[in-house]
Design a protein around this motif. Sequence first.
Motif, PDB file in Angstrom:
ATOM      1  N   GLN A   1       0.809  -1.215   0.000  1.00  0.00           N
ATOM      2  CA  GLN A   1       0.000   0.000   0.000  1.00  0.00           C
ATOM      3  C   GLN A   1       0.847   1.271   0.000  1.00  0.00           C
ATOM      4  O   GLN A   1       0.462   2.270  -0.616  1.00  0.00           O
ATOM      5  CB  GLN A   1      -0.948   0.015   1.200  1.00  0.00           C
ATOM      6  CG  GLN A   1      -1.969   1.141   1.161  1.00  0.00           C
ATOM      7  CD  GLN A   1      -2.811   1.134  -0.100  1.00  0.00           C
ATOM      8  OE1 GLN A   1      -3.425   0.131  -0.436  1.00  0.00           O
ATOM      9  NE2 GLN A   1      -2.838   2.246  -0.811  1.00  0.00           N
ATOM     10  N   LEU A   2       2.004   1.269   0.653  1.00  0.00           N
ATOM     11  CA  LEU A   2       2.826   2.465   0.657  1.00  0.00           C
ATOM     12  C   LEU A   2       3.222   2.852  -0.762  1.00  0.00           C
ATOM     13  O   LEU A   2       3.136   4.034  -1.139  1.00  0.00           O
ATOM     14  CB  LEU A   2       4.075   2.269   1.518  1.00  0.00           C
ATOM     15  CG  LEU A   2       4.990   3.502   1.600  1.00  0.00           C
ATOM     16  CD1 LEU A   2       5.445   3.772   3.028  1.00  0.00           C
ATOM     17  CD2 LEU A   2       6.210   3.320   0.699  1.00  0.00           C
TER      18      LEU A   2
ATOM     19  N   LYS B   1       1.665   2.056  -3.534  1.00  0.00           N
ATOM     20  CA  LYS B   1       0.469   2.485  -4.249  1.00  0.00           C
ATOM     21  C   LYS B   1       0.077   3.916  -3.876  1.00  0.00           C
ATOM     22  O   LYS B   1      -0.251   4.733  -4.751  1.00  0.00           O
ATOM     23  CB  LYS B   1      -0.695   1.535  -3.936  1.00  0.00           C
ATOM     24  CG  LYS B   1      -0.519   0.118  -4.445  1.00  0.00           C
ATOM     25  CD  LYS B   1      -1.691  -0.748  -4.000  1.00  0.00           C
ATOM     26  CE  LYS B   1      -1.538  -2.193  -4.414  1.00  0.00           C
ATOM     27  NZ  LYS B   1      -2.667  -3.028  -3.921  1.00  0.00           N
ATOM     28  N   SER B   2       0.103   4.216  -2.583  1.00  0.00           N
ATOM     29  CA  SER B   2      -0.289   5.558  -2.145  1.00  0.00           C
ATOM     30  C   SER B   2       0.700   6.603  -2.639  1.00  0.00           C
ATOM     31  O   SER B   2       0.303   7.704  -3.054  1.00  0.00           O
ATOM     32  CB  SER B   2      -0.392   5.606  -0.613  1.00  0.00           C
ATOM     33  OG  SER B   2      -1.474   4.814  -0.162  1.00  0.00           O
TER      34      SER B   2
ATOM     35  N   TYR C   1       3.045   7.718   7.255  1.00  0.00           N
ATOM     36  CA  TYR C   1       2.670   6.726   6.238  1.00  0.00           C
ATOM     37  C   TYR C   1       2.606   5.378   6.961  1.00  0.00           C
ATOM     38  O   TYR C   1       3.510   4.548   6.898  1.00  0.00           O
ATOM     39  CB  TYR C   1       3.668   6.743   5.076  1.00  0.00           C
ATOM     40  CG  TYR C   1       3.297   7.806   4.060  1.00  0.00           C
ATOM     41  CD1 TYR C   1       2.653   7.477   2.878  1.00  0.00           C
ATOM     42  CD2 TYR C   1       3.519   9.148   4.321  1.00  0.00           C
ATOM     43  CE1 TYR C   1       2.263   8.451   1.970  1.00  0.00           C
ATOM     44  CE2 TYR C   1       3.132  10.135   3.425  1.00  0.00           C
ATOM     45  CZ  TYR C   1       2.502   9.780   2.250  1.00  0.00           C
ATOM     46  OH  TYR C   1       2.102  10.745   1.354  1.00  0.00           O
TER      47      TYR C   1
ATOM     48  N   PHE D   1       1.657   1.731   7.985  1.00  0.00           N
ATOM     49  CA  PHE D   1       1.344   0.501   7.257  1.00  0.00           C
ATOM     50  C   PHE D   1       0.962  -0.636   8.200  1.00  0.00           C
ATOM     51  O   PHE D   1       0.866  -1.793   7.784  1.00  0.00           O
ATOM     52  CB  PHE D   1       2.496   0.081   6.341  1.00  0.00           C
ATOM     53  CG  PHE D   1       3.865   0.093   6.968  1.00  0.00           C
ATOM     54  CD1 PHE D   1       4.397  -1.059   7.510  1.00  0.00           C
ATOM     55  CD2 PHE D   1       4.614   1.251   6.997  1.00  0.00           C
ATOM     56  CE1 PHE D   1       5.652  -1.059   8.080  1.00  0.00           C
ATOM     57  CE2 PHE D   1       5.880   1.260   7.563  1.00  0.00           C
ATOM     58  CZ  PHE D   1       6.407   0.109   8.106  1.00  0.00           C
TER      59      PHE D   1
ATOM     60  N   ASP E   1      -0.214  -6.007   6.101  1.00  0.00           N
ATOM     61  CA  ASP E   1      -0.245  -5.486   4.734  1.00  0.00           C
ATOM     62  C   ASP E   1       0.872  -6.087   3.892  1.00  0.00           C
ATOM     63  O   ASP E   1       0.674  -6.435   2.729  1.00  0.00           O
ATOM     64  CB  ASP E   1      -0.124  -3.956   4.760  1.00  0.00           C
ATOM     65  CG  ASP E   1      -0.083  -3.354   3.367  1.00  0.00           C
ATOM     66  OD1 ASP E   1      -1.052  -3.553   2.614  1.00  0.00           O
ATOM     67  OD2 ASP E   1       0.914  -2.681   3.033  1.00  0.00           O
TER      68      ASP E   1
ATOM     69  N   GLY F   1      -1.627  11.951   0.905  1.00  0.00           N
ATOM     70  CA  GLY F   1      -1.205  10.573   0.640  1.00  0.00           C
ATOM     71  C   GLY F   1      -1.138   9.744   1.907  1.00  0.00           C
ATOM     72  O   GLY F   1      -1.507   8.561   1.904  1.00  0.00           O
TER      73      GLY F   1
ATOM     74  N   HIS G   1      -4.657   8.851   2.909  1.00  0.00           N
ATOM     75  CA  HIS G   1      -5.163   7.809   2.008  1.00  0.00           C
ATOM     76  C   HIS G   1      -4.614   6.442   2.401  1.00  0.00           C
ATOM     77  O   HIS G   1      -5.343   5.443   2.459  1.00  0.00           O
ATOM     78  CB  HIS G   1      -4.759   8.134   0.570  1.00  0.00           C
ATOM     79  CG  HIS G   1      -5.058   7.046  -0.421  1.00  0.00           C
ATOM     80  ND1 HIS G   1      -4.135   6.086  -0.773  1.00  0.00           N
ATOM     81  CD2 HIS G   1      -6.194   6.742  -1.103  1.00  0.00           C
ATOM     82  CE1 HIS G   1      -4.676   5.246  -1.648  1.00  0.00           C
ATOM     83  NE2 HIS G   1      -5.927   5.620  -1.856  1.00  0.00           N
ATOM     84  N   MET G   2      -3.326   6.402   2.711  1.00  0.00           N
ATOM     85  CA  MET G   2      -2.704   5.129   3.060  1.00  0.00           C
ATOM     86  C   MET G   2      -3.289   4.559   4.344  1.00  0.00           C
ATOM     87  O   MET G   2      -3.592   3.355   4.422  1.00  0.00           O
ATOM     88  CB  MET G   2      -1.201   5.315   3.205  1.00  0.00           C
ATOM     89  CG  MET G   2      -0.485   4.023   3.576  1.00  0.00           C
ATOM     90  SD  MET G   2       1.283   4.192   3.427  1.00  0.00           S
ATOM     91  CE  MET G   2       1.808   2.640   4.177  1.00  0.00           C
TER      92      MET G   2
ATOM     93  N   GLU H   1      -6.678   3.061   3.642  1.00  0.00           N
ATOM     94  CA  GLU H   1      -6.629   1.809   2.898  1.00  0.00           C
ATOM     95  C   GLU H   1      -6.126   0.656   3.759  1.00  0.00           C
ATOM     96  O   GLU H   1      -6.673  -0.453   3.706  1.00  0.00           O
ATOM     97  CB  GLU H   1      -5.733   1.976   1.662  1.00  0.00           C
ATOM     98  CG  GLU H   1      -6.309   2.865   0.589  1.00  0.00           C
ATOM     99  CD  GLU H   1      -7.610   2.328   0.030  1.00  0.00           C
ATOM    100  OE1 GLU H   1      -7.593   1.218  -0.538  1.00  0.00           O
ATOM    101  OE2 GLU H   1      -8.653   3.020   0.167  1.00  0.00           O
ATOM    102  N   VAL H   2      -5.081   0.900   4.532  1.00  0.00           N
ATOM    103  CA  VAL H   2      -4.531  -0.156   5.395  1.00  0.00           C
ATOM    104  C   VAL H   2      -5.569  -0.589   6.427  1.00  0.00           C
ATOM    105  O   VAL H   2      -5.747  -1.792   6.687  1.00  0.00           O
ATOM    106  CB  VAL H   2      -3.237   0.328   6.076  1.00  0.00           C
ATOM    107  CG1 VAL H   2      -2.817  -0.635   7.182  1.00  0.00           C
ATOM    108  CG2 VAL H   2      -2.119   0.466   5.046  1.00  0.00           C
TER     109      VAL H   2
END
Length: 338
Positions: free
Chosen positions: A47-48, A50-51, A153, A155, A221, A272, A275-276, A279-280
């Motif tokens: 995910q990192l 991707k973000s 960020y 995760f 993740d 960002g 967002h991360m 998502e996580v």
Amino acid sequence: MKKPLIFFAACAILLSANTLGAQKKASGKKNYKLVLRMSHVFAPNEQLTKSLTIVCDNIAKRTNGAIEIQQYPQGQLATYKDGVEQVVQGAKFISVEDPSYLGDYVADFNALVGPMLYSNFDQYEYLIRTDLVKRMIKEVEDKHRIKVLALDYIFGFRSLMTNKVIKTPADLKGMKIRVPGSQLFINTLNAMGASATPLPFSETISAVQQGVVDGLEGTMDAYGVNGSSEVAKKMALTNHFLGTCGVYINADLFNSIPKEYQIIIQEEFTKGAAHMISEVSKNYNTAKAKLESQGITFNEVDHDAFAKAVAPVYANMKGTTPGIVDKFRAELAKMPKK
């Protein structure tokens, strides 16, 4: 009559100079182009990565291509200590690393991401926005020219991945566990009862396969996408670290960028991170269920025993402000209840 003529001539010259200066400035902005290389160790499907891809794309779009950030995942360029050193040296480079690597410059960052300090993401998000941590961010910029664009960020929580059920520190006796080359990670895993073994992640999966190490530690993740689940079938939910990365750029380099582009860069890295985290958080249960369907097993651990085991890590941190962990905990105690 001569004095008025001289006055008007001088005004004309000044106006012409200002006009040329403005034209030069406008032309410079129009032709401005900066290419930055951004490095980290995460896999393309984590995910990192991707973000950050979204961040890079948005910055390029909003600056009309004036700022181009080229992302290099999986340790293709300098990472860990070497990556942050690139930033300190002023390279056109963005380092994405655990905040403990800032601890080499301002030691209190080691405590900020120390073991067993957080029980959820919100606590960390709250703490990094306090004046206490803002002063740390200012210090690392003022003294070492590291501009912190983000610290969150996130995760996920890091846990142990082995082929043995781990429930207490005693279960780790004699086991070699791969860690990144951070002194905080090394000290923590040793305190937990393991023998911490620093390795580049590019060598880790084969090292587990060949028995060079007995396992590794990481997040849900990452577990299913970076090859860990192929070689380690059990995850002990120690949650010993909150897995998070910061984003760092040289402060002088950043300040040389046109102001409007600085604002865009900061806004996009901030968005960002949000967002991360979203998502996580959203994908945690799905990722765990998928791994369980593939035969991966999970178990809870004796958190009190592990917390007691890692307590000396804080006491032995070199260079930290006396009582810094207690100050962090005092700040967390002020966090509004939801």
